[in-house]
Design a protein around this motif. Structure first.
Motif, PDB file in Angstrom:
ATOM      1  N   LYS A 226      -4.903  -1.738 -10.741  1.00 42.45           N
ATOM      2  CA  LYS A 226      -5.674  -1.330  -9.558  1.00 42.45           C
ATOM      3  C   LYS A 226      -6.507  -2.490  -9.019  1.00 42.45           C
ATOM      4  O   LYS A 226      -6.683  -2.625  -7.798  1.00 42.45           O
ATOM      5  CB  LYS A 226      -6.574  -0.151  -9.915  1.00 42.45           C
ATOM      6  N   GLU A 227      -7.012  -3.339  -9.899  1.00 44.55           N
ATOM      7  CA  GLU A 227      -7.770  -4.497  -9.443  1.00 44.55           C
ATOM      8  C   GLU A 227      -6.887  -5.458  -8.646  1.00 44.55           C
ATOM      9  O   GLU A 227      -7.341  -6.075  -7.681  1.00 44.55           O
ATOM     10  CB  GLU A 227      -8.387  -5.222 -10.642  1.00 44.55           C
TER      11      GLU A 227
ATOM     12  N   THR B 266       1.716   5.215  -2.102  1.00 42.28           N
ATOM     13  CA  THR B 266       1.693   5.967  -3.352  1.00 42.28           C
ATOM     14  C   THR B 266       2.961   5.723  -4.149  1.00 42.28           C
ATOM     15  O   THR B 266       4.060   5.735  -3.598  1.00 42.28           O
ATOM     16  CB  THR B 266       1.546   7.471  -3.073  1.00 42.28           C
TER      17      THR B 266
ATOM     18  N   HIS C  82      -4.032  -4.543  -7.019  1.00 39.42           N
ATOM     19  CA  HIS C  82      -3.462  -3.878  -5.845  1.00 39.42           C
ATOM     20  C   HIS C  82      -4.270  -2.615  -5.513  1.00 39.42           C
ATOM     21  O   HIS C  82      -3.833  -1.496  -5.777  1.00 39.42           O
ATOM     22  CB  HIS C  82      -1.994  -3.517  -6.099  1.00 39.42           C
ATOM     23  N   PRO C  83      -5.452  -2.789  -4.950  1.00 40.20           N
ATOM     24  CA  PRO C  83      -6.337  -1.640  -4.699  1.00 40.20           C
ATOM     25  C   PRO C  83      -5.791  -0.635  -3.693  1.00 40.20           C
ATOM     26  O   PRO C  83      -6.254   0.510  -3.667  1.00 40.20           O
ATOM     27  CB  PRO C  83      -7.619  -2.303  -4.180  1.00 40.20           C
ATOM     28  N   ASP C  84      -4.822  -1.026  -2.861  1.00 38.59           N
ATOM     29  CA  ASP C  84      -4.294  -0.115  -1.850  1.00 38.59           C
ATOM     30  C   ASP C  84      -3.068   0.655  -2.327  1.00 38.59           C
ATOM     31  O   ASP C  84      -2.459   1.400  -1.556  1.00 38.59           O
ATOM     32  CB  ASP C  84      -3.936  -0.893  -0.575  1.00 38.59           C
TER      33      ASP C  84
ATOM     34  N   GLU D  74      -1.723   3.519  -4.786  1.00 40.92           N
ATOM     35  CA  GLU D  74      -2.142   4.657  -5.613  1.00 40.92           C
ATOM     36  C   GLU D  74      -1.026   5.022  -6.584  1.00 40.92           C
ATOM     37  O   GLU D  74       0.109   5.235  -6.173  1.00 40.92           O
ATOM     38  CB  GLU D  74      -2.471   5.871  -4.742  1.00 40.92           C
TER      39      GLU D  74
ATOM     40  N   GLN E 159       0.841  -1.186   0.000  1.00 42.13           N
ATOM     41  CA  GLN E 159       0.000   0.000   0.000  1.00 42.13           C
ATOM     42  C   GLN E 159       0.874   1.233   0.000  1.00 42.13           C
ATOM     43  O   GLN E 159       2.053   1.187   0.350  1.00 42.13           O
ATOM     44  CB  GLN E 159      -0.940  -0.001   1.206  1.00 42.13           C
TER      45      GLN E 159
ATOM     46  N   GLY F 239      -6.171   0.306 -14.845  1.00 46.12           N
ATOM     47  CA  GLY F 239      -7.315  -0.292 -14.158  1.00 46.12           C
ATOM     48  C   GLY F 239      -7.051  -1.734 -13.766  1.00 46.12           C
ATOM     49  O   GLY F 239      -7.453  -2.185 -12.690  1.00 46.12           O
TER      50      GLY F 239
END
Length: 298
Positions: free
Chosen positions: A116-117, A94, A119-121, A123, A92, A113
């Protein structure tokens, strides 16, 4: 022994401001106001009894004391961050990415996208520019650039060295030409600095170098793609950045004659891959582009 430690927020503000030599850039990175960075830094200066920055007409500059302090504070904060991330089960945080514009718009953005699926945490903060951000000074975590033949950077990995081929919109050319010289009947789009069309015609054969026209269209590479998509000319470009346009039928390859002019690389600063969030993005990027390096995708 009781350690004499300043407030952590003050150290983070100073460290970011010191890397950029800018309160504004530090505020953007940390998600706080300019005044908050200034307040923390001034409070730290009062606590230490030294001036860490100098205000100059051209902007902010680290003082002698500030530069020496930053050299010790940055590795210490990194060590704390790495130790903290090492205890986390999932990555997680940035990740700052600076990319060459064409690769960012045509390859990376459509695939973020999918990352992001996974590793949703994590940014991803993406900046597209012609100017290379300095990974050594931590202006960005990762930088993606096209490197010409013989060029190299320290701490870099090859993303793709796909071949260049000619492409056009079906609205301009419905079927591939029967001979290379047939392309001379169409506008040939050219990057502002590239001489690749001359090389392509030399490899394809059947065209005297003097027959290759002077180019009235000269524009940056990402604008070349848009011009080709709107049927305004023939594009000579590396395969990976137009793969989605070809799959969707918006561009067609006009010849199997191609060549390599260099490749896209991802650069990183010393030790930055120890951060789990940066490492998983770096690994994902290399995994997603493996076919372009091995020549499996054509």
């Amino acid at each position: 022994m009781v350690l004499q430690l300043p407030p952590l927020n003050a150290l983070r503000a100073f460290e970011a401001a010191g890397r950029y030599e800018s309160f504004s850039r530090a505020a953007e990175e940390l998600g706080v106001s300019h005044s908050s960075i200034s307040r923390h830094v001034r409070g730290l200066e009062d606590r230490l009894g030294v001036q860490l920055f100098r205000d100059l007409p051209r902007g902010l500059e680290l003082s002698q004391y500030g530069a020496a302090y930053l050299a010790q504070v940055s590795p210490a904060l990194e060590a704390i961050a790495f130790a903290t991330e090492g205890l986390m089960e999932v990555p997680q945080g940035t990740v700052w990415v600076n990319s060459e514009t064409l690769f960012a718009t045509k390859w990376l953005v459509p695939r973020l996208g999918a990352f992001k699926e996974l590793h949703p945490d994590v940014e991803i903060r993406l900046e597209a520019s012609r100017q290379l951000a300095d990974v050594a000074r931590y202006e960005t975590d990762l930088a993606i650039r096209f490197v010409g033949p013989g060029g190299r950077y320290d701490n870099s990995s090859l993303i793709s060295d796909a071949e260049l081929h000619p492409y056009a919109s079906p609205s301009l050319i419905r079927t591939p030409p029967s001979a290379p010289r047939d392309l001379l009947n169409y506008p040939l789009l050219r990057d502002r600095t590239s001489g690749t069309w001359n090389l392509w015609f030399e490899l394809a054969g059947g065209v005297d170098p003097d027959e290759v026209p002077e180019f009235s269209w000269r524009m940056s590479s990402h604008l070349e793609v848009e011009a080709a998509l709107s049927g305004q000319g023939v594009l000579l470009i590396s395969d990976e950045v137009v793969a989605d346009e070809v799959a969707a039928g918006r561009l067609v390859r006009l010849s199997d004659v191609g060549f390599r002019e260099g490749g896209y690389h991802v650069l990183h600063g010393e030790g930055v891959l120890r951060r789990k969030a940066v490492r998983v993005f770096h690994e994902w990027l290399l995994a997603e582009t493996e076919g372009w390096r091995s020549g499996q995708i054509r």
